[in-house]
Design an enzyme around this catalytic site. Structure first.
Site, mmCIF file in Angstrom:
data_model
loop_
_atom_site.group_PDB
_atom_site.id
_atom_site.type_symbol
_atom_site.label_atom_id
_atom_site.label_comp_id
_atom_site.label_asym_id
_atom_site.label_seq_id
_atom_site.Cartn_x
_atom_site.Cartn_y
_atom_site.Cartn_z
ATOM 1 N N LYS A 170 21.182 72.253 13.241
ATOM 2 C CA LYS A 170 21.301 71.198 12.054
ATOM 3 C C LYS A 170 20.207 70.182 12.478
ATOM 4 O O LYS A 170 20.437 69.393 13.121
ATOM 5 C CB LYS A 170 22.775 70.461 11.948
ATOM 6 N N GLU A 245 21.380 64.133 24.598
ATOM 7 C CA GLU A 245 20.227 63.355 25.024
ATOM 8 C C GLU A 245 19.997 62.340 24.097
ATOM 9 O O GLU A 245 19.755 62.427 22.914
ATOM 10 C CB GLU A 245 18.848 64.361 24.683
ATOM 11 N N CYS A 279 11.893 58.662 22.653
ATOM 12 C CA CYS A 279 13.274 58.149 23.390
ATOM 13 C C CYS A 279 12.889 57.774 25.016
ATOM 14 O O CYS A 279 13.392 56.902 25.430
ATOM 15 C CB CYS A 279 14.359 59.087 23.435
ATOM 16 N N GLU A 369 17.219 49.452 22.117
ATOM 17 C CA GLU A 369 16.119 50.640 21.901
ATOM 18 C C GLU A 369 15.620 49.948 20.341
ATOM 19 O O GLU A 369 16.142 50.241 19.389
ATOM 20 C CB GLU A 369 16.624 51.963 21.820
HETATM 21 P P1 NAD Z 1 20.757 60.021 14.868
HETATM 22 O O1 NAD Z 1 21.562 60.017 16.101
HETATM 23 O O2 NAD Z 1 20.923 59.192 13.555
HETATM 24 O O3 NAD Z 1 20.505 61.388 14.324
HETATM 25 C C1 NAD Z 1 20.193 62.447 15.133
HETATM 26 C C2 NAD Z 1 20.804 63.693 14.350
HETATM 27 O O4 NAD Z 1 22.307 63.371 14.345
HETATM 28 C C3 NAD Z 1 20.224 64.002 12.835
HETATM 29 O O5 NAD Z 1 20.377 65.320 12.736
HETATM 30 C C4 NAD Z 1 21.402 63.275 12.251
HETATM 31 O O6 NAD Z 1 21.524 63.851 11.011
HETATM 32 C C5 NAD Z 1 22.694 63.780 13.118
HETATM 33 N N1 NAD Z 1 23.782 62.845 12.655
HETATM 34 C C6 NAD Z 1 23.884 61.522 12.307
HETATM 35 N N2 NAD Z 1 25.253 61.481 11.991
HETATM 36 C C7 NAD Z 1 26.091 62.304 12.434
HETATM 37 C C8 NAD Z 1 27.351 62.240 12.697
HETATM 38 N N3 NAD Z 1 28.338 61.484 12.085
HETATM 39 N N4 NAD Z 1 27.973 63.602 13.154
HETATM 40 C C9 NAD Z 1 26.880 64.496 13.574
HETATM 41 N N5 NAD Z 1 25.760 64.531 13.315
HETATM 42 C C10 NAD Z 1 25.113 63.400 13.000
HETATM 43 O O7 NAD Z 1 19.339 59.513 15.438
HETATM 44 P P2 NAD Z 1 17.886 59.366 14.762
HETATM 45 O O8 NAD Z 1 17.506 58.135 14.156
HETATM 46 O O9 NAD Z 1 17.573 60.724 14.043
HETATM 47 O O10 NAD Z 1 17.087 59.617 16.072
HETATM 48 C C11 NAD Z 1 16.464 58.581 16.759
HETATM 49 C C12 NAD Z 1 17.331 58.529 18.045
HETATM 50 O O11 NAD Z 1 17.265 59.690 18.771
HETATM 51 C C13 NAD Z 1 16.926 57.173 19.378
HETATM 52 O O12 NAD Z 1 17.850 56.407 19.426
HETATM 53 C C14 NAD Z 1 16.246 58.139 20.364
HETATM 54 O O13 NAD Z 1 16.086 57.431 21.338
HETATM 55 C C15 NAD Z 1 17.332 59.447 20.242
HETATM 56 N N6 NAD Z 1 16.322 60.436 21.016
HETATM 57 C C16 NAD Z 1 16.758 60.730 22.187
HETATM 58 C C17 NAD Z 1 15.981 61.853 22.765
HETATM 59 C C18 NAD Z 1 16.541 62.236 24.096
HETATM 60 O O14 NAD Z 1 15.995 63.383 24.643
HETATM 61 N N7 NAD Z 1 16.946 61.465 25.069
HETATM 62 C C19 NAD Z 1 14.995 62.399 22.113
HETATM 63 C C20 NAD Z 1 14.766 61.984 20.965
HETATM 64 C C21 NAD Z 1 15.389 60.993 20.305
#
Ligand code: NAD
Length: 462
Positions: A170, A245, A279, A369
């Site tokens: 997804k 992650e 990230c 962050e």
């Molecule tokens: P997010 O957590 O909002 O979304 C990530 C994914 O989760 C998306 O596909 C989203 O649709 C899904 N999602 C959202 N709500 C959900 C729910 N209730 N249940 C299941 N899935 C759900 O994050 P974002 O804004 O898309 O990405 C930015 C964040 O990701 C930052 O905090 C960043 O640090 C983190 N990040 C971490 C890494 C790592 O490897 N540690 C890598 C990239 C990004």
């Protein structure tokens, strides 16, 4: 504007269960460039069933054959590198050169690394009178973010397939087009039907349905710590495995013996890269008090050079969030030396490359962050103080140490509570494990450690 149809389920594009769509917007000019179906629990269920049906066959496929499919996938991605880069640029807004060098090239390297690992990994071990078989965990539910949209998919799909797992992905709602392109690549590579499945949709709908589905054995999630926590709670209820992650607030520690100009310039480039949406970015620069003013001057000059080169952030919401943090930095008494909260252009989700000096540990911009092109420079008194500040957040994803002598930098890095540290500007290694200490996550991606996440052991005693 193109209306993309269907979900990739069971080896073909199938009509979505519902009628709703998600609009994909180009962050540079704010134009809608396409739509994709907004998946529902029904689509997720169909995808998980397809993945379950394909599991016994794929798990029993010899590793050499799994390696051959991954190798073919690597080749298809390489052949379509330009299309990948253009797609990521259109939906994420990153400059085309960066999309080519990173968003297209890194997933090709990662797919290649797992083709090799699948062929060479010992899926069977002997210990005493036992033979230990490393077997696939089962059906994987992968939920990915938008910031490195293809890399984050490949960093889950390639090891899962190498391990013998089947998978439902997804992708993030902001960047579903490169995910669809990837599904076509998987198909072209001859991966059997049902081994890989794609459902586009909103996080709280399709994402949540995937995490909750009893047919999923492992949820592998990359995204924010807030959602990661929810996913872990859902998984705990079903005693299902998770790999998370999550966020970061990494420190770039410049020790007094370092080449200051190099450390500051590379540090600024690291934060501005991908418009700060990384990230593992070193968003806190730690400088000794005697070198502090010089470092601030160098950082302000370096950041100003990014003014025209930097791409936008991914969405209006993200832009507003980043600007909100810049406003908070000013309100809490940090000193702006580059950039600021004002919109640098009339159109597009641009944020000025921003540098704050006189940042103290307790400030919001030093703890949370931001996920935008914003650097905070903090002052330290001595090495112990630097270590305390470096370790003083809930996160522990990455970091950097600079010193005149490598051994000095390594000694400091060993005391940092973080999953990886670049020594004097060390380069990215797609075989090195990537993942977090503390609230930056659970588990590791990439290389052999990334493969291990998708395996479970079975011991036979003789
Ligand atoms: P997010 O957590 O909002 O979304 C990530 C994914 O989760 C998306 O596909 C989203 O649709 C899904 N999602 C959202 N709500 C959900 C729910 N209730 N249940 C299941 N899935 C759900 O994050 P974002 O804004 O898309 O990405 C930015 C964040 O990701 C930052 O905090 C960043 O640090 C983190 N990040 C971490 C890494 C790592 O490897 N540690 C890598 C990239 C990004």
């Amino acid at each position: 504007m193109k209306a993309h149809d269907g979900m990739y389920i069971g080896g073909a594009w199938r009509p979505a269960a519902g009628q709703d769509v998600i609009e994909v917007v180009n962050p540079v000019d704010e134009q809608v460039i396409g739509t994709v179906p907004a998946g529902t629990a029904e689509d997720v269920d169909a995808a998980v069933r397809a993945a379950r049906a394909a599991l016994p066959g794929w798990a029993a496929t010899p590793p050499a054959e799994r390696a051959a499919r991954l190798s073919a996938l690597r080749d298809v991605l390489a052949a379509r590198a330009d299309e990948i880069a253009e797609t990521v640029t259109a939906e994420l807004g990153s400059p085309l050169r960066f999309s080519q060098a990173v968003h297209a090239a890194v997933p090709i390297a990662v797919a290649g690394s797992y083709a090799e690992l699948a062929a060479t990994y010992a899926f069977e071990e002997r210990t005493g009178n036992s033979v230990v078989h490393l077997e696939p965990v089962g059906v994987v539910g992968a939920i990915t973010p938008w910031n490195y949209p293809l890399h984050q998919i490949v960093a889950k799909v390639a090891p899962a397939l190498a391990a013998g797992c089947t998978i439902v992905v997804k992708p993030a709602e902001d960047t579903p087009l490169v995910a669809r392109l990837f599904a076509d690549a998987v198909h072209e590579a001859g991966v059997p039907a049902g081994v890989f499945n794609l459902v586009t949709g909103l996080g709280p709908v399709a994402g949540q349905a995937l995490a909750e589905h009893p047919g999923v054995d492992l949820v592998s999630f990359t995204g924010s710590t807030a959602i990661g926590r929810r996913i872990a709670a859902i998984a705990a209820g079903q005693v299902k495995k998770v790999a998370l992650e999550l966020g970061g607030k990494s420190a770039n520690v410049i020790l007094p013996t370092a080449d200051l100009a190099k450390a500051v310039n590379v540090g600024v480039a690291n934060v501005m890269s991908n418009s700060g949406q990384t990230c593992s970015a070193w968003t806190r620069m730690l400088v000794h008090r005697e070198q502090y003013d010089k470092a601030v001057e160098l950082a302000a000059t370096a950041a100003a050079k990014y003014g025209e080169r930097i791409g936008p952030v991914v969405s209006a919401g993200q832009r507003d969030r980043v600007r909100g943090y810049i406003g908070k930095g000013v309100a809490e008494g940090a000193r702006l030396v580059a950039g600021g909260p004002d919109a640098p252009r009339e159109k597009g989700y641009f944020v000025s490359p921003t540098v704050f000096a006189d940042v103290t540990e307790d400030m919001t911009i030093a703890q949370e962050e931001i996920f935008g092109p914003v650097l905070s420079i903090l002052r330290y008194e001595d090495e112990e103080d630097a270590l305390r500040i470096a370790n003083g957040t809930v996160y522990g994803l990455a970091g950097a140490v600079w010193a005149g002598d490598e051994a000095e930098a390594v000694a400091f890095a060993r005391r940092m509570e973080t999953g990886q540290v670049d020594i004097n500007g060390g380069r990215f290694n797609p075989l090195a494990p990537f993942g977090g200490y503390k609230q930056s996550g659970v588990g590791r991606e990439l290389g052999v450690h990334g493969l291990a996440e998708y395996l479970q052991t079975k011991s036979l005693q003789f």
